[in-house]
Design an enzyme around this catalytic site. Structure first.
Site, PDB file in Angstrom:
ATOM      1  N   HIS A   1      26.884  67.219  63.423  1.00  0.00           N
ATOM      2  CA  HIS A   1      27.238  66.236  64.446  1.00  0.00           C
ATOM      3  C   HIS A   1      27.349  64.868  63.780  1.00  0.00           C
ATOM      4  O   HIS A   1      26.712  64.609  62.758  1.00  0.00           O
ATOM      5  CB  HIS A   1      26.124  66.233  65.507  1.00  0.00           C
TER       6      HIS A   1
ATOM      7  N   GLN B   1      20.125  71.327  69.447  1.00  0.00           N
ATOM      8  CA  GLN B   1      20.523  72.553  70.128  1.00  0.00           C
ATOM      9  C   GLN B   1      19.490  73.664  69.991  1.00  0.00           C
ATOM     10  O   GLN B   1      19.249  74.420  70.930  1.00  0.00           O
ATOM     11  CB  GLN B   1      21.865  73.038  69.575  1.00  0.00           C
TER      12      GLN B   1
ATOM     13  N   LYS C   1      18.450  67.938  76.563  1.00  0.00           N
ATOM     14  CA  LYS C   1      18.991  69.274  76.307  1.00  0.00           C
ATOM     15  C   LYS C   1      17.926  70.350  76.532  1.00  0.00           C
ATOM     16  O   LYS C   1      18.165  71.542  76.299  1.00  0.00           O
ATOM     17  CB  LYS C   1      19.541  69.349  74.878  1.00  0.00           C
TER      18      LYS C   1
ATOM     19  N   ASP D   1      18.062  68.879  62.366  1.00  0.00           N
ATOM     20  CA  ASP D   1      18.596  68.440  63.650  1.00  0.00           C
ATOM     21  C   ASP D   1      18.401  69.598  64.622  1.00  0.00           C
ATOM     22  O   ASP D   1      19.114  70.601  64.572  1.00  0.00           O
ATOM     23  CB  ASP D   1      20.081  68.088  63.497  1.00  0.00           C
TER      24      ASP D   1
ATOM     25  N   CYS E   1      32.000  65.566  68.748  1.00  0.00           N
ATOM     26  CA  CYS E   1      31.346  64.707  67.751  1.00  0.00           C
ATOM     27  C   CYS E   1      31.163  65.435  66.420  1.00  0.00           C
ATOM     28  O   CYS E   1      30.170  65.237  65.721  1.00  0.00           O
ATOM     29  CB  CYS E   1      30.005  64.178  68.262  1.00  0.00           C
TER      30      CYS E   1
END
Length: 407
Positions: A123, A203, A226, A200, A364
């Site tokens: 991202h 998700q 999220k 990261d 993104c």
């Protein structure tokens, strides 16, 4: 454990509405998940009953607000398997968490000619901060390539590693393709050359079991919104010894022990990185989101979501003109695709007319789209409150659109 999806859906008021005269089907969960009643109630109750600043007040409201705020920190610690709650820092989101590491750890420990490794799957929030750091310090950014399925080529990653590698910052699960990276192997290889690793988890945290001690990552960044929680709130996990070696990110109240005009002494972690009045209400409400996930169980959530993705693939792959983008063997419940001869935005609008909410564009991840030679994709992303009947309506809508274009 099988889930009662109808009961779960009853906890989400936003799902029970019509869009363009059709029942809403919400498949934009990778962008943000919807919020259960427990989160909405916790948010409202803070402002109704407990609204106060935290940590320094000497009255009942401040005591309650502080206790609830720190209970969320402890809940996050348990959620990701951190050793202690002091390793949990609250931020505005994944983006700010990554920027915090770049502007503190990066500035102090990564110098000219030293190297940072990211992947093609990243991202923009895990690309741009490192580019900015490299421009500032003269460090070098290296990129792990991917194959046509959207998986990192691990052997090429190993070739990039060297004693000059100071940080590997990699997405755990791709927001654009759903690919789950082999992060345990990545971490072990990076540590073997003395590099730190940032994951990261924007998700992955909503789909996968996370244990930062078992993974042995040095940092983990993720967002509450999220995870069925409020927007504008994120988490940065860091190992105590790494956080203690980093300078503060922002200066102001809370992050200090003592201030004089001659010198300031900084506070202990995590408060060293939480300057100013924090996002108290949303932090408190986030615990209700974590409680919701805990009540269902991550394995049951993942099994349901995996079933939805498998059902979608089964229905869609035979549709003429349907082009899947990202076919990794290990994925979270993200379906990225195009329809031959159609712009993703047009497909998204046609699905919206049927009450189906999807995301379109480059997500993104413009360098990733360039790798596939496309402008963008249509992305349908599934969550625990979605149903197989909704998947079938998506497949029916895509088939109609594809027939219209490719007849």
């Amino acid at each position: 454990m099988s889930l009662d999806i109808n009961q779960i859906r009853g906890l989400f008021p936003v799902l029970h509405q019509e869009v363009h005269g059709k029942p809403l089907i919400y498949f934009d969960n990778a962008a943000t998940t919807q919020k259960p009643l427990g989160v909405l109630d916790a948010l409202a109750n803070y402002y109704r009953l407990d609204n106060s600043n935290i940590h320094r007040g000497a009255h009942a409201l401040a005591d309650r607000a502080t206790r609830y705020y720190e209970e969320t920190r402890e809940a996050v610690q348990q959620f990701i398997g951190a050793k202690e709650s002091a390793e949990i820092i609250f931020t505005k989101g994944t983006t700010e968490s990554i920027n915090l590491v770049a502007k503190t750890f990066g500035r102090k420990f990564i110098g000219s000619g030293e190297e940072i490794i990211i992947s093609t799957l990243e991202h923009h929030s895990n690309i741009v901060p490192w580019q900015m750091l490299c421009e500032e310090t003269g460090a070098i950014l290296k990129i792990i390539p991917i194959n046509d399925a959207g998986e990192i080529i691990f052997e090429e990653f190993e070739k990039l590693l060297s004693p000059k590698t100071k940080l590997v910052s990699i997405v755990h699960a791709s927001n654009a393709l759903g690919t789950i990276n082999p992060v345990k192997k990545v971490i072990e290889a990076a540590h073997a050359v003395g590099a730190k690793v940032l994951l990261d988890g924007a998700q992955s945290t909503s789909h996968l079991e996370i244990d930062v001690q078992e993974l042995d990552c040095d940092f983990l960044a993720f967002s509450a919104h999220k995870l069925y929680g409020p927007t504008g709130l994120g988490v940065l996990y860091g190992k105590r010894e790494v956080l203690e070696a980093m300078p503060p990110f922002l200066g102001g109240g809370e992050m200090i022990k003592e201030v004089t005009f001659e010198k300031t002494t900084y506070n202990d972690i995590p408060f060293k990185f939480e300057a100013g009045t924090p996002n108290i209400a949303d932090v408190i409400a986030f615990k209700a989101a974590l409680d919701f996930i805990k009540s269902l169980g991550k394995p049951a959530i993942k099994a349901h979501e995996d079933g939805l993705l498998a059902h979608a693939n089964e229905l869609l792959n035979d549709i003429k003109g349907f082009i899947p983008i990202g076919t990794a063997a290990e994925k979270v419940s993200v379906l990225s695709f195009n329809i031959n001869g159609m712009h993703p935005f047009d497909v998204g609008q046609m699905l919206d007319a049927k009450g189906i909410a999807v995301r379109t564009g480059h997500h993104c991840t413009q360098p990733l789209m360039k790798r596939f030679g496309i402008e963008g994709t249509v992305r349908a992303s599934f969550s625990v409150y979605n149903t197989k009947s909704e998947i079938e309506k998506l497949a029916e809508g895509i088939a109609q659109i594809a027939r219209f274009k490719n007849k």
